[in-house]
Design a protein around this motif. Structure first.
Motif, PDB file in Angstrom:
ATOM      1  N   ASN A  56     -16.461   8.037  -6.809  1.00  0.00           N
ATOM      2  CA  ASN A  56     -17.547   8.103  -7.775  1.00  0.00           C
ATOM      3  C   ASN A  56     -17.037   8.247  -9.207  1.00  0.00           C
ATOM      4  O   ASN A  56     -17.662   7.754 -10.152  1.00  0.00           O
ATOM      5  CB  ASN A  56     -18.485   9.255  -7.431  1.00  0.00           C
ATOM      6  N   ALA A  57     -15.917   8.909  -9.367  1.00  0.00           N
ATOM      7  CA  ALA A  57     -15.376   9.086 -10.720  1.00  0.00           C
ATOM      8  C   ALA A  57     -14.942   7.758 -11.329  1.00  0.00           C
ATOM      9  O   ALA A  57     -15.034   7.555 -12.543  1.00  0.00           O
ATOM     10  CB  ALA A  57     -14.201  10.057 -10.686  1.00  0.00           C
ATOM     11  N   LEU A  58     -14.487   6.860 -10.471  1.00  0.00           N
ATOM     12  CA  LEU A  58     -14.037   5.542 -10.944  1.00  0.00           C
ATOM     13  C   LEU A  58     -15.089   4.471 -10.763  1.00  0.00           C
ATOM     14  O   LEU A  58     -14.864   3.322 -11.137  1.00  0.00           O
ATOM     15  CB  LEU A  58     -12.761   5.136 -10.189  1.00  0.00           C
ATOM     16  N   ASN A  59     -16.243   4.844 -10.195  1.00  0.00           N
ATOM     17  CA  ASN A  59     -17.291   3.852  -9.900  1.00  0.00           C
ATOM     18  C   ASN A  59     -16.730   2.677  -9.113  1.00  0.00           C
ATOM     19  O   ASN A  59     -16.998   1.507  -9.436  1.00  0.00           O
ATOM     20  CB  ASN A  59     -17.935   3.342 -11.192  1.00  0.00           C
ATOM     21  N   THR A  60     -15.964   2.991  -8.085  1.00  0.00           N
ATOM     22  CA  THR A  60     -15.303   1.937  -7.324  1.00  0.00           C
ATOM     23  C   THR A  60     -15.526   2.129  -5.832  1.00  0.00           C
ATOM     24  O   THR A  60     -15.420   3.243  -5.319  1.00  0.00           O
ATOM     25  CB  THR A  60     -13.806   1.903  -7.626  1.00  0.00           C
ATOM     26  N   LEU A  61     -15.840   1.034  -5.179  1.00  0.00           N
ATOM     27  CA  LEU A  61     -16.009   0.981  -3.734  1.00  0.00           C
ATOM     28  C   LEU A  61     -14.782   0.311  -3.143  1.00  0.00           C
ATOM     29  O   LEU A  61     -14.244  -0.633  -3.733  1.00  0.00           O
ATOM     30  CB  LEU A  61     -17.265   0.176  -3.393  1.00  0.00           C
ATOM     31  N   TYR A  62     -14.334   0.821  -1.997  1.00  0.00           N
ATOM     32  CA  TYR A  62     -13.141   0.267  -1.357  1.00  0.00           C
ATOM     33  C   TYR A  62     -13.436  -0.161   0.071  1.00  0.00           C
ATOM     34  O   TYR A  62     -14.342   0.344   0.722  1.00  0.00           O
ATOM     35  CB  TYR A  62     -12.018   1.313  -1.321  1.00  0.00           C
ATOM     36  N   LEU A  63     -12.619  -1.089   0.548  1.00  0.00           N
ATOM     37  CA  LEU A  63     -12.621  -1.440   1.961  1.00  0.00           C
ATOM     38  C   LEU A  63     -11.167  -1.571   2.394  1.00  0.00           C
ATOM     39  O   LEU A  63     -10.488  -2.517   2.001  1.00  0.00           O
ATOM     40  CB  LEU A  63     -13.377  -2.744   2.222  1.00  0.00           C
ATOM     41  N   GLU A  64     -10.716  -0.592   3.158  1.00  0.00           N
ATOM     42  CA  GLU A  64      -9.370  -0.617   3.711  1.00  0.00           C
ATOM     43  C   GLU A  64      -9.426  -1.373   5.024  1.00  0.00           C
ATOM     44  O   GLU A  64     -10.196  -1.014   5.923  1.00  0.00           O
ATOM     45  CB  GLU A  64      -8.872   0.809   3.950  1.00  0.00           C
ATOM     46  N   MET A  65      -8.624  -2.440   5.117  1.00  0.00           N
ATOM     47  CA  MET A  65      -8.661  -3.292   6.302  1.00  0.00           C
ATOM     48  C   MET A  65      -7.289  -3.284   6.968  1.00  0.00           C
ATOM     49  O   MET A  65      -6.303  -3.705   6.346  1.00  0.00           O
ATOM     50  CB  MET A  65      -9.061  -4.721   5.923  1.00  0.00           C
ATOM     51  N   ASN A  66      -7.237  -2.816   8.179  1.00  0.00           N
ATOM     52  CA  ASN A  66      -5.993  -2.764   8.946  1.00  0.00           C
ATOM     53  C   ASN A  66      -6.104  -3.605  10.211  1.00  0.00           C
ATOM     54  O   ASN A  66      -7.210  -3.962  10.628  1.00  0.00           O
ATOM     55  CB  ASN A  66      -5.681  -1.313   9.314  1.00  0.00           C
ATOM     56  N   SER A  67      -4.959  -3.895  10.802  1.00  0.00           N
ATOM     57  CA  SER A  67      -4.925  -4.688  12.054  1.00  0.00           C
ATOM     58  C   SER A  67      -5.771  -5.947  11.915  1.00  0.00           C
ATOM     59  O   SER A  67      -6.587  -6.265  12.787  1.00  0.00           O
ATOM     60  CB  SER A  67      -5.418  -3.838  13.240  1.00  0.00           C
ATOM     61  N   LEU A  68      -5.571  -6.644  10.834  1.00  0.00           N
ATOM     62  CA  LEU A  68      -6.390  -7.820  10.552  1.00  0.00           C
ATOM     63  C   LEU A  68      -6.175  -8.906  11.596  1.00  0.00           C
ATOM     64  O   LEU A  68      -5.068  -9.085  12.126  1.00  0.00           O
ATOM     65  CB  LEU A  68      -6.086  -8.355   9.161  1.00  0.00           C
ATOM     66  N   LYS A  69      -7.262  -9.620  11.864  1.00  0.00           N
ATOM     67  CA  LYS A  69      -7.260 -10.701  12.845  1.00  0.00           C
ATOM     68  C   LYS A  69      -7.670 -11.997  12.155  1.00  0.00           C
ATOM     69  O   LYS A  69      -8.365 -11.961  11.122  1.00  0.00           O
ATOM     70  CB  LYS A  69      -8.266 -10.389  13.954  1.00  0.00           C
ATOM     71  N   PRO A  70      -7.286 -13.132  12.724  1.00  0.00           N
ATOM     72  CA  PRO A  70      -7.709 -14.409  12.115  1.00  0.00           C
ATOM     73  C   PRO A  70      -9.227 -14.501  11.953  1.00  0.00           C
ATOM     74  O   PRO A  70      -9.703 -15.105  10.978  1.00  0.00           O
ATOM     75  CB  PRO A  70      -7.185 -15.444  13.109  1.00  0.00           C
ATOM     76  N   GLU A  71      -9.969 -13.904  12.850  1.00  0.00           N
ATOM     77  CA  GLU A  71     -11.435 -13.955  12.746  1.00  0.00           C
ATOM     78  C   GLU A  71     -11.994 -13.096  11.612  1.00  0.00           C
ATOM     79  O   GLU A  71     -13.205 -13.130  11.341  1.00  0.00           O
ATOM     80  CB  GLU A  71     -12.094 -13.558  14.074  1.00  0.00           C
ATOM     81  N   ASP A  72     -11.144 -12.336  10.945  1.00  0.00           N
ATOM     82  CA  ASP A  72     -11.571 -11.603   9.750  1.00  0.00           C
ATOM     83  C   ASP A  72     -11.540 -12.487   8.506  1.00  0.00           C
ATOM     84  O   ASP A  72     -11.965 -12.053   7.426  1.00  0.00           O
ATOM     85  CB  ASP A  72     -10.675 -10.384   9.520  1.00  0.00           C
ATOM     86  N   THR A  73     -11.021 -13.697   8.641  1.00  0.00           N
ATOM     87  CA  THR A  73     -10.981 -14.618   7.519  1.00  0.00           C
ATOM     88  C   THR A  73     -12.385 -14.891   7.002  1.00  0.00           C
ATOM     89  O   THR A  73     -13.268 -15.298   7.762  1.00  0.00           O
ATOM     90  CB  THR A  73     -10.303 -15.933   7.928  1.00  0.00           C
TER      91      THR A  73
END
Length: 126
Positions: A73-90
């Motif tokens: 909230n201090a940076l007004n930033t939303l994150y999405l940490e993505m691990n173990s990525l798969k081709p279907e996440d493209t």
């Protein structure tokens, strides 16, 4: 004027990780419903993860245990940490925000979100 700017996309091999960021401006960030959506090539846009106004988190079944949504909230930033990525996440990944939307299934309500970023491309190769 509300503005959302995503960054952090790229190309990775299966099993790799990426962290997407969404910088927000022009509004009271913490009072908005915030979410990540994605649109795979040739497919409909789909919900990925959401932070409710009470701070609770929800994920699509396809990403549970691999993706983590968070916000600073201090940076007004939303994150999405993505691990173990798969081709279907493209997909092209979008952040979305809305000041008024109230729904039991925000990940199925992409058409109701008022504000969107321009998207960032994520490509996962096998």
């Amino acid at each position: 004027q509300v503005q959302l700017v995503e960054s952090g996309g790229g190309s990775v091999q299966a099993g790799g990780s990426l962290r997407l960021s969404c910088a927000a401006s022009g509004y009271i960030y913490s009072s908005y419903l915030m979410a990540w959506f994605r649109q795979p090539p040739g497919k409909e846009r789909e919900g990925v993860a959401v932070i409710e106004r009470d701070g609770s988190l929800s994920y699509a079944d396809s990403v549970k245990g691999r993706f983590t949504i968070s916000q600073d909230n201090a940076l007004n930033t939303l994150y999405l940490e993505m691990n173990s990525l798969k081709p279907e996440d493209t997909a092209t990944y979008y952040c979305a925000a809305d000041p008024f939307l109230t729904t039991r299934q925000p990940l199925r309500a992409s058409k109701l979100f008022r504000h969107w970023g321009q998207g960032t491309q994520v490509t996962v190769s096998s």
